[in-house]
Design an enzyme around this catalytic site. Structure first.
Site, PDB file in Angstrom:
ATOM      1  N   ILE A  73      28.882 -21.083  27.060  1.00  0.00           N
ATOM      2  CA  ILE A  73      30.213 -20.538  27.289  1.00  0.00           C
ATOM      3  C   ILE A  73      30.471 -21.554  28.953  1.00  0.00           C
ATOM      4  CG2 ILE A  73      31.590 -18.991  28.161  1.00  0.00           C
ATOM      5  CD1 ILE A  73      30.873 -18.552  25.126  1.00  0.00           C
ATOM      6  N   GLU A  74      31.732 -22.119  28.051  1.00  0.00           N
ATOM      7  CA  GLU A  74      32.365 -23.126  29.144  1.00  0.00           C
ATOM      8  C   GLU A  74      33.601 -22.236  29.540  1.00  0.00           C
ATOM      9  OE1 GLU A  74      34.565 -27.872  30.563  1.00  0.00           O
ATOM     10  OE2 GLU A  74      33.483 -26.904  28.089  1.00  0.00           O
ATOM     11  N   LEU A  75      33.354 -21.785  31.503  1.00  0.00           N
ATOM     12  CA  LEU A  75      34.618 -21.130  32.390  1.00  0.00           C
ATOM     13  C   LEU A  75      36.066 -22.160  32.625  1.00  0.00           C
ATOM     14  CD1 LEU A  75      33.462 -18.033  32.361  1.00  0.00           C
ATOM     15  CD2 LEU A  75      34.827 -18.391  31.115  1.00  0.00           C
TER      16      LEU A  75
END
Length: 127
Positions: free
Chosen positions: A119-121
């Site tokens: 997951i890239e935020l």
């Protein structure tokens, strides 16, 4: 031809752990629909959740937990994001780092959800 993304499907081994992570940590709204189905809504999109081995037909050719690599744009600053993740004891795998998003330069942190999806935020730089 394509206007926008409506929804995608995430396959999980642990329905409750998945729902807890995306709702408690990432702030998505839990939606129940149909015959016991679960989704997570954010903005005008949603994530339909399928439990591994009990997927809804039709399904992807090889639906497996941990195979997604997703980037979500968040409101606020990278400092606010880091403080939020720290408050939830979320381990950051990489970042903050600068990347290129669909509409320009972003600053990102990477983490894993309970199924080990990446997951890239990200926060857009310059607005």
């Amino acid at each position: 031809m394509i206007s926008h993304l409506d929804h995608f499907v995430l396959t999980t081994r642990d329905m409750q752990g998945c729902v807890d992570f995306y709702s408690d940590v990432l702030g998505m709204l839990v939606v129940r629909f149909g015959a016991g189905r679960t989704a997570l809504r954010f903005g005008q999109q949603k994530i339909n959740i399928h439990e591994y081995g009990r997927e809804i037909e039709p399904k992807a050719h090889l639906p497996v937990p941990g195979s997604l690599d997703l980037c979500f744009i968040v409101h606020g600053t990278i400092a606010e994001l880091l403080a939020h993740l720290n408050a939830h004891d979320v381990k950051i795998e990489e970042g903050p780092v600068r990347r290129t998003g669909a509409s320009g330069e972003i600053e990102s942190v990477y983490l894993r959800d309970p199924d080990l999806n990446l997951i890239e935020l990200s926060v857009y730089l310059n607005g």
